[in-house]
Scaffold this motif. Structure first.
Motif, PDB file in Angstrom:
ATOM      1  N   ASP A   1       3.216 -34.477  15.330  1.00  0.00           N
ATOM      2  CA  ASP A   1       4.895 -34.487  14.880  1.00  0.00           C
ATOM      3  C   ASP A   1       5.173 -34.693  13.481  1.00  0.00           C
ATOM      4  OD1 ASP A   1       5.413 -34.505  17.644  1.00  0.00           O
ATOM      5  OD2 ASP A   1       5.330 -36.835  17.854  1.00  0.00           O
ATOM      6  N   TYR A   2       4.197 -34.662  12.739  1.00  0.00           N
ATOM      7  CA  TYR A   2       4.389 -34.839  11.184  1.00  0.00           C
ATOM      8  C   TYR A   2       3.578 -33.712  10.292  1.00  0.00           C
ATOM      9  CZ  TYR A   2       6.314 -39.501  12.384  1.00  0.00           C
ATOM     10  OH  TYR A   2       6.879 -40.321  12.755  1.00  0.00           O
ATOM     11  N   ARG A   3       3.188 -32.736  10.995  1.00  0.00           N
ATOM     12  CA  ARG A   3       2.508 -31.287  10.427  1.00  0.00           C
ATOM     13  C   ARG A   3       3.749 -30.612   9.657  1.00  0.00           C
ATOM     14  NH1 ARG A   3      -1.981 -30.133  14.940  1.00  0.00           N
ATOM     15  NH2 ARG A   3      -2.923 -32.092  14.675  1.00  0.00           N
ATOM     16  N   GLY A   4       3.582 -30.088   8.614  1.00  0.00           N
ATOM     17  CA  GLY A   4       4.427 -29.309   7.759  1.00  0.00           C
ATOM     18  C   GLY A   4       5.298 -29.916   6.962  1.00  0.00           C
ATOM     19  N   LEU A   5       4.868 -31.343   6.663  1.00  0.00           N
ATOM     20  CA  LEU A   5       5.753 -32.225   5.892  1.00  0.00           C
ATOM     21  C   LEU A   5       5.084 -32.437   4.499  1.00  0.00           C
ATOM     22  CD1 LEU A   5       7.211 -34.641   8.781  1.00  0.00           C
ATOM     23  CD2 LEU A   5       8.249 -32.391   7.542  1.00  0.00           C
ATOM     24  N   GLY A   6       3.857 -32.099   4.539  1.00  0.00           N
ATOM     25  CA  GLY A   6       3.061 -32.357   2.941  1.00  0.00           C
ATOM     26  C   GLY A   6       2.246 -33.371   3.139  1.00  0.00           C
ATOM     27  N   VAL A   7       2.069 -34.119   4.454  1.00  0.00           N
ATOM     28  CA  VAL A   7       1.115 -35.123   4.664  1.00  0.00           C
ATOM     29  C   VAL A   7      -0.401 -34.750   4.283  1.00  0.00           C
ATOM     30  CG1 VAL A   7      -0.030 -36.494   6.538  1.00  0.00           C
ATOM     31  CG2 VAL A   7       2.605 -36.162   6.568  1.00  0.00           C
ATOM     32  N   GLY A   8      -0.719 -33.255   4.832  1.00  0.00           N
ATOM     33  CA  GLY A   8      -1.899 -32.924   4.791  1.00  0.00           C
ATOM     34  C   GLY A   8      -2.341 -32.523   3.286  1.00  0.00           C
ATOM     35  N   SER A   9      -1.428 -32.135   2.619  1.00  0.00           N
ATOM     36  CA  SER A   9      -1.732 -31.715   1.154  1.00  0.00           C
ATOM     37  C   SER A   9      -1.913 -33.102   0.338  1.00  0.00           C
ATOM     38  CB  SER A   9      -0.482 -31.159   0.439  1.00  0.00           C
ATOM     39  OG  SER A   9      -0.366 -29.749   1.134  1.00  0.00           O
ATOM     40  N   ALA A  10      -0.929 -34.278   0.892  1.00  0.00           N
ATOM     41  CA  ALA A  10      -1.012 -35.615   0.022  1.00  0.00           C
ATOM     42  C   ALA A  10      -2.394 -36.201   0.294  1.00  0.00           C
ATOM     43  CB  ALA A  10      -0.005 -36.470   0.542  1.00  0.00           C
ATOM     44  N   LEU A  11      -3.089 -35.930   1.529  1.00  0.00           N
ATOM     45  CA  LEU A  11      -4.222 -36.629   1.908  1.00  0.00           C
ATOM     46  C   LEU A  11      -5.496 -35.820   0.955  1.00  0.00           C
ATOM     47  CD1 LEU A  11      -4.030 -37.028   5.569  1.00  0.00           C
ATOM     48  CD2 LEU A  11      -4.086 -38.689   3.801  1.00  0.00           C
ATOM     49  N   VAL A  12      -5.419 -34.493   0.820  1.00  0.00           N
ATOM     50  CA  VAL A  12      -6.251 -33.639   0.026  1.00  0.00           C
ATOM     51  C   VAL A  12      -6.144 -34.207  -1.388  1.00  0.00           C
ATOM     52  CG1 VAL A  12      -6.840 -31.448  -1.030  1.00  0.00           C
ATOM     53  CG2 VAL A  12      -6.151 -31.603   1.498  1.00  0.00           C
TER      54      VAL A  12
ATOM     55  N   LEU B   1      -6.528 -23.204   7.736  1.00  0.00           N
ATOM     56  CA  LEU B   1      -5.688 -22.538   6.726  1.00  0.00           C
ATOM     57  C   LEU B   1      -4.887 -23.593   6.011  1.00  0.00           C
ATOM     58  CD1 LEU B   1      -4.455 -19.303   8.590  1.00  0.00           C
ATOM     59  CD2 LEU B   1      -5.795 -19.529   6.750  1.00  0.00           C
ATOM     60  N   GLY B   2      -4.409 -24.789   6.679  1.00  0.00           N
ATOM     61  CA  GLY B   2      -3.684 -25.663   6.061  1.00  0.00           C
ATOM     62  C   GLY B   2      -4.419 -26.382   5.239  1.00  0.00           C
ATOM     63  N   THR B   3      -5.510 -27.002   5.418  1.00  0.00           N
ATOM     64  CA  THR B   3      -6.115 -27.530   4.268  1.00  0.00           C
ATOM     65  C   THR B   3      -6.674 -26.673   3.209  1.00  0.00           C
ATOM     66  OG1 THR B   3      -8.159 -27.656   5.632  1.00  0.00           O
ATOM     67  CG2 THR B   3      -7.012 -29.562   5.759  1.00  0.00           C
ATOM     68  N   GLN B   4      -7.181 -25.386   3.504  1.00  0.00           N
ATOM     69  CA  GLN B   4      -7.715 -24.385   2.494  1.00  0.00           C
ATOM     70  C   GLN B   4      -6.604 -24.269   1.384  1.00  0.00           C
ATOM     71  OE1 GLN B   4      -8.805 -21.154   4.867  1.00  0.00           O
ATOM     72  NE2 GLN B   4     -10.451 -21.978   5.710  1.00  0.00           N
ATOM     73  N   LYS B   5      -5.415 -24.003   1.969  1.00  0.00           N
ATOM     74  CA  LYS B   5      -4.061 -23.910   1.051  1.00  0.00           C
ATOM     75  C   LYS B   5      -3.919 -24.852   0.167  1.00  0.00           C
ATOM     76  CE  LYS B   5      -1.935 -20.128   4.088  1.00  0.00           C
ATOM     77  NZ  LYS B   5      -0.749 -19.903   4.872  1.00  0.00           N
ATOM     78  N   ALA B   6      -3.844 -26.191   0.869  1.00  0.00           N
ATOM     79  CA  ALA B   6      -3.437 -27.434   0.163  1.00  0.00           C
ATOM     80  C   ALA B   6      -4.640 -27.609  -0.894  1.00  0.00           C
ATOM     81  CB  ALA B   6      -3.551 -28.630   1.043  1.00  0.00           C
ATOM     82  N   ALA B   7      -5.948 -27.381  -0.741  1.00  0.00           N
ATOM     83  CA  ALA B   7      -6.826 -27.661  -1.522  1.00  0.00           C
ATOM     84  C   ALA B   7      -6.995 -26.372  -2.636  1.00  0.00           C
ATOM     85  CB  ALA B   7      -8.376 -27.719  -0.912  1.00  0.00           C
ATOM     86  N   ALA B   8      -6.492 -25.233  -2.351  1.00  0.00           N
ATOM     87  CA  ALA B   8      -6.188 -24.300  -3.522  1.00  0.00           C
ATOM     88  C   ALA B   8      -5.213 -24.699  -4.414  1.00  0.00           C
ATOM     89  CB  ALA B   8      -5.965 -22.954  -2.752  1.00  0.00           C
ATOM     90  N   ARG B   9      -4.065 -25.201  -3.809  1.00  0.00           N
ATOM     91  CA  ARG B   9      -3.044 -25.803  -4.845  1.00  0.00           C
ATOM     92  C   ARG B   9      -3.238 -26.751  -5.358  1.00  0.00           C
ATOM     93  NH1 ARG B   9      -0.041 -24.804   0.127  1.00  0.00           N
ATOM     94  NH2 ARG B   9      -0.293 -27.055   0.585  1.00  0.00           N
TER      95      ARG B   9
END
Length: 229
Positions: free
Chosen positions: A151-162, A184-192
């Motif tokens: 329910d909380y995907r796509g809101l920046g949660v994964g990026s903040a955790l990375v 793909l989500g964590t790969q993109k977050a880590a690259a950013r």
């Protein structure tokens, strides 16, 4: 909820402003965090799909005590993302403090074929790329997983955790953090966040290497990604 706060952010969901914090997981919330891993990591993560664990309730139930034991190691660092209004844990990240002298993953007494395949994969991944043989460091944090409630995907949660992983390393004096990024989500977050990719493998070739079945709906490649404080 207590625990050191590493970051705070906000976003809009369904017209409502939501505020989040990424903070250390306290002992009283550890069960909530491990349940999040059990409910969603074992169903959604690519290695679970390749091994078949994601598609077998018996296999997931067999994995549960191993997962709980893994996440609760004393040298781990677990952080959670909390929705501040409700106090709900909506995401979690766990890292293990690793050294060049890692112990083998136990495989005795495994029951389901899916869990046997999963443990074979986990045991063999260092042969594909070994951090301890590549970087001249005595210790580093290895990612055990990042999970976000659907329910909380796509809101920046994964990026903040990375991003929290690099901050933790800096504060605790750990020279490196690394993870097999299989989505793909964590790969993109880590690259950013400036993580490097010293190793990358086609996900179907990865499955073939372990005599496992490639699965639809996973990232085209798996990446070993590394960040320094």
């Amino acid at each position: 909820m207590g625990g050191k706060i590493w970051s705070e952010f906000q976003c809009t969901k369904d017209g409502a402003l939501l505020k989040f914090s990424v903070r250390n997981c306290t002992e009283e919330r550890m069960e909530d965090a491990t349940e999040l891993f059990f409910d969603y990591l074992l169903k959604d993560e690519a290695l679970q799909k390749i091994s078949g664990v994601a598609f077998s309730e018996d296999a997931r139930n067999e994995c549960k005590p191993y997962l709980i034991g893994l996440l609760r190691q004393k040298t781990n660092h677990m952080v959670v993302c909390v929705e501040e209004t409700t106090g709900k844990i909506v995401g979690a990240s766990c890292m293990a403090l690793s050294t060049k002298h890692e112990r083998d993953i136990p495989t005795a007494m495994l029951q389901t074929n899916e869990v046997k395949i999963l443990f074979k994969i986990l045991s063999g991944m260092p042969d594909l790329y070994n951090i301890g043989k590549t970087y001249t460091v005595d210790k580093w944090y290895s990612g055990l997983g990042i999970v976000v409630h659907p329910d909380y995907r796509g809101l920046g949660v994964g990026s903040a955790l990375v991003r929290s992983r690099r901050h933790i390393c800096k504060e605790l004096g750990v020279p490196l953090t690394t993870a097999w990024m299989t989505s793909l989500g964590t790969q993109k977050a880590a690259a950013r966040d400036g993580w490097e990719t010293p190793f990358e493998i086609d996900s179907r070739e990865f499955a073939k290497h372990f005599n496992a079945t490639p699965s639809d709906g996973i990232a085209p490649t798996f990446k070993v990604m590394v960040a320094k404080p």
